[in-house]
Design an enzyme around this catalytic site. Structure first.
Site, PDB file in Angstrom:
ATOM      1  N   GLY A   1      19.838  -0.084  69.894  1.00  0.00           N
ATOM      2  CA  GLY A   1      19.375   0.940  70.847  1.00  0.00           C
ATOM      3  C   GLY A   1      17.818   1.628  70.376  1.00  0.00           C
ATOM      4  O   GLY A   1      17.689   2.545  70.388  1.00  0.00           O
ATOM      5  N   CYS A   2      17.181   0.560  69.932  1.00  0.00           N
ATOM      6  CA  CYS A   2      16.026   0.823  69.457  1.00  0.00           C
ATOM      7  C   CYS A   2      14.863   0.118  70.210  1.00  0.00           C
ATOM      8  O   CYS A   2      15.003  -1.328  70.102  1.00  0.00           O
ATOM      9  CB  CYS A   2      15.940   0.745  67.864  1.00  0.00           C
ATOM     10  SG  CYS A   2      14.639   1.808  67.016  1.00  0.00           S
ATOM     11  N   THR A   3      13.705   0.524  70.675  1.00  0.00           N
ATOM     12  CA  THR A   3      12.796  -0.262  71.219  1.00  0.00           C
ATOM     13  C   THR A   3      12.049  -1.080  70.301  1.00  0.00           C
ATOM     14  O   THR A   3      11.377  -2.161  70.513  1.00  0.00           O
ATOM     15  CB  THR A   3      11.518   0.647  71.981  1.00  0.00           C
ATOM     16  OG1 THR A   3      11.397   1.716  71.218  1.00  0.00           O
ATOM     17  CG2 THR A   3      12.141   1.173  73.193  1.00  0.00           C
ATOM     18  N   SER A   4      12.000  -0.605  68.892  1.00  0.00           N
ATOM     19  CA  SER A   4      11.353  -1.080  67.749  1.00  0.00           C
ATOM     20  C   SER A   4      12.574  -1.765  67.088  1.00  0.00           C
ATOM     21  O   SER A   4      13.829  -1.551  67.408  1.00  0.00           O
ATOM     22  CB  SER A   4      10.584  -0.243  66.800  1.00  0.00           C
ATOM     23  OG  SER A   4      11.411   0.616  66.496  1.00  0.00           O
TER      24      SER A   4
ATOM     25  N   ALA B   1      15.599   5.911  72.343  1.00  0.00           N
ATOM     26  CA  ALA B   1      14.643   4.770  72.434  1.00  0.00           C
ATOM     27  C   ALA B   1      14.286   4.483  70.956  1.00  0.00           C
ATOM     28  O   ALA B   1      13.995   3.442  70.746  1.00  0.00           O
ATOM     29  CB  ALA B   1      13.388   4.899  73.369  1.00  0.00           C
TER      30      ALA B   1
END
Lengths: 151, 428
Positions: free
Chosen positions: A54-57, A126
């Site tokens: 669940g992480c954009t990075s 994010a």
């Protein structure tokens, strides 16, 4: 060298430092600096098992458990984004080196309020902040359970 | 005009598009049509550059939806009463508007669905199950959105079709020669984006379709990014299917369109069962209505459809060529200014490009970029853009993406560039 959990500053120190910094730029600079102080993971540790979802990075978290006499959980974390590394560093300050019970007793929302974090850094879905919190709490739950069964 | 006397922005206008087309486009007047653009974030004017994810709504769209709810709202296609009649008329008028927007031959070719994702899934599971069998090949491109990859994988797992991927070159151009080589009598369907959401590449889709037809294959075009940026003519393209979502063409969320040639649509079984899509139901056998109603079971998104109609009217009235020229000028200017920033690398430099600028920075992850420039009021997307295979192609895990819409200005490009310098300063 990578396996030794780093010494992290306390939540009280964090709160003090954040109070001192009043604009967003300085706070981000501070968060980025915190992240820079985290030791980097070996490539091998940046694996699927350690990955925070669940992480954009990309971000990874590893727990080490020592039992003396209660299980104490220490965490290491890394990310390919500077700000996420900084946020993870804050999480380590909050959680690392504590017993499973103490970890589960932490009211994360309250700590973030003390840090005035919600308004300033906006941890959200994010950036994976809360999935990291969930991962840590799940590990604590597992270990709290293990101790009960063992002892 | 002497280049030395020009301000940088004027130089960009002169080199990218003619002064006349800009002069006739009053972006400040356009901005006044969008109530949200007056907002401030963190005390700074909102600079909204996340249009490829979703676009803001003009007052005419908002008003059309409010008017529907305040004055004549009712269910459609059912009631004999006055409001039902008015709602049905407005709903079907919206269908006519969307048909006109893409130059469909008939409004019956316009199926209202939740969005482009549902449209692609409908084609995969209705057309795909009925007409594709094990060993048949579906061609997609390397720059597809996950919505145009995953449905085909689901279908593959179910039926044994084969998915083949048409590559792109380092600039993000579709490799047309390889595409020609991949086409064969086994190719039954080509499902391809018209404009890449992550790179901005405009695919030569008319040629793609012509070649596919010559090989005996049908073509589904994912037009999500084309809808807001260029004039679409499904008849000129000779597309078999074409889909896009309302919320990216300045309309509401929750609705989109699947265009299909009428004979193809009527040859396809329904994908969902329910009321409103049937001709006659007995416990033994049910017969279905013709398209589009066979694919629209249940109560549709009535208010949203009416808003969608208002949105395409708005875009059409503003003039798609003028919008495209305005956006192209912005993109050229942004590309030029961003290229001046040391450490910024633009991903996707295709020959034909829509106003999407995807980029990475040496010193900062896309996530850092997105988070920091947000503080300057600048909204961009950071991430993999639902195109992970494409990210892998360029060996990046994520990019930041600035996407320009019809209301963006050169001053906003300047704000973006200033914010990127701030990123460098903080992370330098």
């Amino acid at each position: 060298m990578g396996s030794e959990p780093m010494q992290v500053i306390s939540v009280d120190e964090l709160v003090e430092n954040f109070e001192f910094l009043d604009d967003w730029e300085d706070r981000y600079r501070y968060i980025i600096d915190l992240g820079r102080k985290l030791p980097e993971f070996d490539e091998a540790d940046k694996n699927e098992q350690n990955r925070i979802q669940g992480c954009t990075s990309q971000a990874w978290l590893i727990a080490e458990v020592s039992a003396d006499p209660k299980p104490v959980l220490s965490f290491r974390a890394d990310s390919d984004a500077h700000i996420v590394r900084g946020l993870l560093s804050v999480l380590l300050s909050i959680y690392s080196g504590q017993t499973a019970e103490d970890i589960l007793a932490v009211d994360i929302k309250d700590v973030l309020r003390r840090l005035d974090f919600e308004a300033q850094i906006s941890p959200n879905r994010a950036n994976g902040f809360y999935s990291a919190v969930e991962r840590i709490r799940n590990l604590a739950r597992l270990n709290a359970g293990a101790r009960t069964e063992a002892g | 005009m002497s280049g030395a006397t020009l301000a940088p922005q004027d130089a960009a206008v002169a080199t990218s598009i003619g002064d006349n087309s800009i002069a006739s486009y009053d972006v400040e007047a356009v901005r006044r049509d969008f109530p949200i653009l007056g907002q401030e974030v963190y005390g700074k004017p909102l600079v909204y550059l996340d249009n490829a994810a979703s676009a803001q709504k003009p007052a005419v769209v908002i008003d059309s939806m409010r008017e529907t709810m305040e004055t004549y709202y009712s269910n459609v296609h059912r009631g004999l009463h006055r409001l039902s009649q008015l709602s049905t008329d407005a709903f079907e008028a919206a269908r006519d508007k969307v048909a006109g927007f893409i130059n469909a031959e008939s409004s019956d070719e316009i199926v209202f669905l939740r969005g482009a994702t549902e449209a692609i899934n409908l084609v995969a599971f209705s057309y795909g199950r009925a007409f594709l069998k094990a060993g048949d090949e579906v061609l997609i491109s390397e720059m597809e959105h996950h919505a145009n990859i995953v449905p085909w994988q689901l279908l593959r797992d179910e039926t044994g079709i084969v998915i083949k991927v048409v590559p792109i070159d380092d600039d993000g151009n579709l490799m047309l020669e390889t595409y020609k080589e991949l086409l064969s009598p086994k190719t039954k369907l080509v499902a391809m984006t018209h404009i890449s959401n992550a790179l901005g590449t405009i695919v030569p889709i008319k040629e793609v379709i012509r070649l596919a037809h010559a090989a005996g294959a049908k073509v589904l075009v994912d037009g999500c990014q084309a809808g807001p940026h260029m004039k679409i003519d499904v008849r000129d393209l000779d597309a078999d299917f074409y889909c896009f979502s309302s919320h990216k063409v300045y309309g509401p969320t929750g609705i989109g369109v699947l265009y299909g040639k009428l004979d193809i649509l009527n040859s396809m079984p329904p994908h969902h069962g329910g009321g409103e899509m049937i001709d006659r139901v007995t416990f033994e056998k049910t017969t279905y209505k013709e398209a589009p109603h066979r694919f629209e079971p249940g109560t549709p998104a009535i208010i949203e459809a009416i808003g969608f109609g208002a949105a395409v009217d708005y875009v059409k009235n503003l003039g798609q060529e003028r919008i495209a020229a305005h956006e192209h000028g912005l993109m050229a200017y942004a590309t030029e200014r961003m290229s001046e920033i040391e450490g910024v690398r633009i991903i996707g430099q295709a020959q034909e490009k829509a106003s999407i600028v995807s980029f990475v920075m040496d010193s900062a992850h896309a996530h850092d970029i997105g988070t920091i420039i947000d503080r300057a009021g600048v909204a961009v997307r950071a991430g993999h853009h639902c195109a992970q295979p494409l990210m892998a192609r360029f060996e990046v895990s994520a990019t930041a993406r600035a996407s320009f819409g019809l209301y963006n200005t050169r001053a906003e490009v300047d704000a973006l560039v200033a914010a990127l310098y701030k990123v460098k300063e903080l992370l330098g």
